[in-house]
Design a protein around this motif. Sequence first.
Motif, PDB file in Angstrom:
ATOM      1  N   SER A  77       0.499  21.631  37.128  1.00 48.52           N
ATOM      2  CA  SER A  77       0.553  21.371  38.564  1.00 48.52           C
ATOM      3  C   SER A  77       1.999  21.513  39.027  1.00 48.52           C
ATOM      4  O   SER A  77       2.916  21.112  38.323  1.00 48.52           O
ATOM      5  N   SER A 127       5.405  21.053  41.490  1.00 48.77           N
ATOM      6  CA  SER A 127       6.051  19.923  42.174  1.00 48.77           C
ATOM      7  C   SER A 127       5.626  19.918  43.641  1.00 48.77           C
ATOM      8  O   SER A 127       5.110  20.914  44.159  1.00 48.77           O
ATOM      9  N   THR A 128       5.860  18.817  44.300  1.00 47.89           N
ATOM     10  CA  THR A 128       5.514  18.708  45.715  1.00 47.89           C
ATOM     11  C   THR A 128       6.258  19.731  46.550  1.00 47.89           C
ATOM     12  O   THR A 128       5.680  20.354  47.449  1.00 47.89           O
ATOM     13  N   SER A 129       7.539  19.964  46.240  1.00 49.63           N
ATOM     14  CA  SER A 129       8.312  20.929  47.026  1.00 49.63           C
ATOM     15  C   SER A 129       7.780  22.346  46.830  1.00 49.63           C
ATOM     16  O   SER A 129       7.718  23.125  47.788  1.00 49.63           O
ATOM     17  N   SER A 146       4.644  23.089  46.001  1.00 50.70           N
ATOM     18  CA  SER A 146       3.345  23.114  46.689  1.00 50.70           C
ATOM     19  C   SER A 146       3.533  23.368  48.177  1.00 50.70           C
ATOM     20  O   SER A 146       2.784  24.137  48.789  1.00 50.70           O
ATOM     21  N   ALA A 147       4.527  22.736  48.771  1.00 51.15           N
ATOM     22  CA  ALA A 147       4.804  22.932  50.198  1.00 51.15           C
ATOM     23  C   ALA A 147       5.239  24.370  50.471  1.00 51.15           C
ATOM     24  O   ALA A 147       4.817  24.986  51.455  1.00 51.15           O
ATOM     25  N   THR A 186      -2.533  28.282  47.339  1.00 48.88           N
ATOM     26  CA  THR A 186      -2.822  26.926  46.876  1.00 48.88           C
ATOM     27  C   THR A 186      -3.065  26.910  45.371  1.00 48.88           C
ATOM     28  O   THR A 186      -3.546  27.890  44.795  1.00 48.88           O
ATOM     29  N   CYS A 194      -6.387  21.522  42.144  1.00 52.39           N
ATOM     30  CA  CYS A 194      -6.113  20.229  41.504  1.00 52.39           C
ATOM     31  C   CYS A 194      -7.009  20.041  40.282  1.00 52.39           C
ATOM     32  O   CYS A 194      -8.115  20.594  40.228  1.00 52.39           O
TER      33      CYS A 194
END
Length: 129
Positions: free
Chosen positions: A56, A58-60, A62-63, A71, A74
Amino acid sequence: MSHHILLEVGSHFGAVTMPADLGERVQRRLDRDGVAGPVVHHPRARRWTFITGPGSPSTSVSAELFRLYTTVACAGSPVVLPSADDERTGYRVWVRPPGDTDAAPPLDTVIEAARAESGQAARPWIRRR
């Protein structure tokens, strides 16, 4: 009755879905690098799903991918693979089917290829307050 072939994202597999035009460029890069794996095309939605190794972002990241209309599935998410009926009707088709010796590329490799092919790889992530 419709039968679906499902692949669960988790400890063995991941999936990255992106617009078909970006997917074509990513596929060429992965082929050139010798790491291409299975890819599903959704013609009506004009999207490609790359089957990858698990992981998965990182959040950054993913953004950043979100801005590319890309995408990462998950863990626990089902990915619908092409069935014989799907292929016959053209609803969902293999761009590159899985083979006996094909291993799924690492998730990070597909993400980096998508970033590079979109021109995002050269841009540092800038956090704004």
